[in-house]
Scaffold this active site. Structure first.
Site, PDB file in Angstrom:
ATOM      1  N   TYR A  79      34.488  37.668  51.795  1.00 42.66           N
ATOM      2  CA  TYR A  79      33.730  38.191  50.648  1.00 42.66           C
ATOM      3  C   TYR A  79      32.215  38.130  50.885  1.00 42.66           C
ATOM      4  CZ  TYR A  79      37.864  38.675  47.636  1.00 42.66           C
ATOM      5  OH  TYR A  79      39.065  39.078  47.064  1.00 42.66           O
ATOM      6  N   LYS A 103      46.728  37.612  45.232  1.00 44.25           N
ATOM      7  CA  LYS A 103      45.819  36.473  45.035  1.00 44.25           C
ATOM      8  C   LYS A 103      46.543  35.236  44.482  1.00 44.25           C
ATOM      9  CE  LYS A 103      41.724  39.419  44.509  1.00 44.25           C
ATOM     10  NZ  LYS A 103      40.452  39.643  43.760  1.00 44.25           N
ATOM     11  N   ASN A 122      42.305  38.495  39.265  1.00 46.35           N
ATOM     12  CA  ASN A 122      42.831  39.833  38.975  1.00 46.35           C
ATOM     13  C   ASN A 122      43.992  40.240  39.891  1.00 46.35           C
ATOM     14  OD1 ASN A 122      41.334  40.222  41.239  1.00 46.35           O
ATOM     15  ND2 ASN A 122      39.957  41.760  40.390  1.00 46.35           N
ATOM     16  N   HIS A 142      43.916  42.198  45.754  1.00 41.09           N
ATOM     17  CA  HIS A 142      42.757  42.818  46.410  1.00 41.09           C
ATOM     18  C   HIS A 142      43.208  44.131  47.030  1.00 41.09           C
ATOM     19  CE1 HIS A 142      39.334  43.390  49.130  1.00 41.09           C
ATOM     20  NE2 HIS A 142      40.225  43.705  50.052  1.00 41.09           N
ATOM     21  N   GLU A 200      39.084  44.328  57.403  1.00 46.83           N
ATOM     22  CA  GLU A 200      39.845  43.296  56.703  1.00 46.83           C
ATOM     23  C   GLU A 200      41.213  43.069  57.364  1.00 46.83           C
ATOM     24  OE1 GLU A 200      37.681  44.311  52.427  1.00 46.83           O
ATOM     25  OE2 GLU A 200      39.813  44.755  52.668  1.00 46.83           O
ATOM     26  N   ARG A 231      43.903  51.797  45.427  1.00 50.73           N
ATOM     27  CA  ARG A 231      42.953  51.427  44.365  1.00 50.73           C
ATOM     28  C   ARG A 231      43.443  51.981  43.022  1.00 50.73           C
ATOM     29  NH1 ARG A 231      38.602  47.691  45.653  1.00 50.73           N
ATOM     30  NH2 ARG A 231      37.795  48.415  43.663  1.00 50.73           N
ATOM     31  N   THR A 289      38.648  46.579  38.628  1.00 51.87           N
ATOM     32  CA  THR A 289      38.393  45.156  38.893  1.00 51.87           C
ATOM     33  C   THR A 289      38.589  44.325  37.624  1.00 51.87           C
ATOM     34  OG1 THR A 289      36.711  45.868  40.486  1.00 51.87           O
ATOM     35  CG2 THR A 289      36.677  43.548  39.806  1.00 51.87           C
TER      36      THR A 289
HETATM   37  P1  IDP Z   1      37.278  44.734  43.775  1.00 56.16           P
HETATM   38  O1  IDP Z   1      38.182  43.581  44.134  1.00 56.16           O
HETATM   39  O2  IDP Z   1      37.863  45.578  42.675  1.00 56.16           O
HETATM   40  O3  IDP Z   1      36.855  45.559  44.968  1.00 56.16           O
HETATM   41  P2  IDP Z   1      34.628  43.544  43.834  1.00 56.16           P
HETATM   42  O4  IDP Z   1      33.473  43.995  42.995  1.00 56.16           O
HETATM   43  O5  IDP Z   1      34.609  43.872  45.289  1.00 56.16           O
HETATM   44  O6  IDP Z   1      35.960  44.100  43.135  1.00 56.16           O
HETATM   45  O7  IDP Z   1      34.737  41.977  43.647  1.00 56.16           O
HETATM   46  C1  IDP Z   1      35.579  41.208  44.481  1.00 56.16           C
HETATM   47  C2  IDP Z   1      36.350  40.213  43.628  1.00 56.16           C
HETATM   48  O8  IDP Z   1      35.420  39.293  43.044  1.00 56.16           O
HETATM   49  C3  IDP Z   1      37.077  40.812  42.411  1.00 56.16           C
HETATM   50  O9  IDP Z   1      38.343  41.373  42.743  1.00 56.16           O
HETATM   51  C4  IDP Z   1      37.188  39.613  41.509  1.00 56.16           C
HETATM   52  O10 IDP Z   1      38.238  38.731  41.936  1.00 56.16           O
HETATM   53  C5  IDP Z   1      35.860  38.922  41.745  1.00 56.16           C
HETATM   54  N1  IDP Z   1      34.829  39.362  40.784  1.00 56.16           N
HETATM   55  C6  IDP Z   1      34.133  40.528  40.787  1.00 56.16           C
HETATM   56  N2  IDP Z   1      33.269  40.603  39.755  1.00 56.16           N
HETATM   57  C7  IDP Z   1      33.429  39.441  39.084  1.00 56.16           C
HETATM   58  C8  IDP Z   1      32.804  38.913  37.896  1.00 56.16           C
HETATM   59  O11 IDP Z   1      31.954  39.528  37.266  1.00 56.16           O
HETATM   60  N3  IDP Z   1      33.235  37.671  37.504  1.00 56.16           N
HETATM   61  C9  IDP Z   1      34.184  36.962  38.173  1.00 56.16           C
HETATM   62  N4  IDP Z   1      34.769  37.418  39.289  1.00 56.16           N
HETATM   63  C10 IDP Z   1      34.417  38.648  39.740  1.00 56.16           C
HETATM   64 MG    MG Z   2      35.701  45.054  46.588  1.00 51.61          MG
END
Ligand code: IDP
Ligand code: MG
Length: 139
Positions: free
Chosen positions: A51, A11, A114, A117, A128, A87, A93
């Site tokens: 997304y 990212k 974070n 992805h 994807e 993962r 996350t």
């Molecule tokens: P993942 O990337 O671990 O699968 P997802 O729930 O699919 O997590 O969310 C996609 C992306 O959206 C996350 O990796 C993060 O960058 C962002 N995200 C998810 N939840 C939050 C939040 O509560 N606040 C801000 N950004 C979030």
């Molecule tokens: Mg996800």
């Protein structure tokens, strides 16, 4: 055919701060093979459709803005049980909940930023990967 692939993105926060090399080294050391990789700057439309499952959530607009804020590396990775193993390597996350030694624990700066992805299912890995790479771009 793709049961052993996952799709990943390094990212913008991680690319911007020079963490691409260290993250790729961890991916390599964990035994993942790179099947395809390129640097791209996602458009707003691409980030919104990538997304789409999160559309309507409070973090969606910020996420799209962040993901389009600079170049990213998109890649297809090959490994036995790739989705689940990757993962595990990236961690939760929320970096505060990620296990020590995971990529997100080491390189995330917030839940949003974070660092990486990783696909959450074989079906999404295929989808994807197809979003960014044609068949002829995969090795
Ligand atoms: P993942 O990337 O671990 O699968 P997802 O729930 O699919 O997590 O969310 C996609 C992306 O959206 C996350 O990796 C993060 O960058 C962002 N995200 C998810 N939840 C939050 C939040 O509560 N606040 C801000 N950004 C979030
Ligand atoms: Mg996800």
């Amino acid at each position: 055919m793709n049961e052993n692939i996952t799709f990943s993105i390094i990212k913008p926060n991680a690319v911007r701060t020079g963490k691409t090399g260290p993250i790729l080294a961890m991916i390599n050391e964990a035994g993942f093979e790179i099947s395809a990789m390129k640097m791209v700057r996602m458009t707003t439309g691409q980030a919104e459709s990538f997304y789409a499952v999160h559309k309507g959530k409070p973090f969606f607009d910020g996420l799209v803005e962040f993901m389009t804020s600079g170049p990213v590396f998109v890649m297809i990775l090959r490994h036995a049980n790739a989705v689940e193993e990757f993962r595990k390597l990236i961690g939760a996350t929320d970096p505060n909940k990620a296990e020590p030694g995971t990529i997100r624990k080491l390189f995330a700066v917030s839940v949003q930023m974070n660092a990486v992805h990783g696909s959450d299912s074989d079906e999404n890995a295929d989808k994807e990967a197809g979003f960014f790479f044609s068949t002829s771009e995969r090795f």
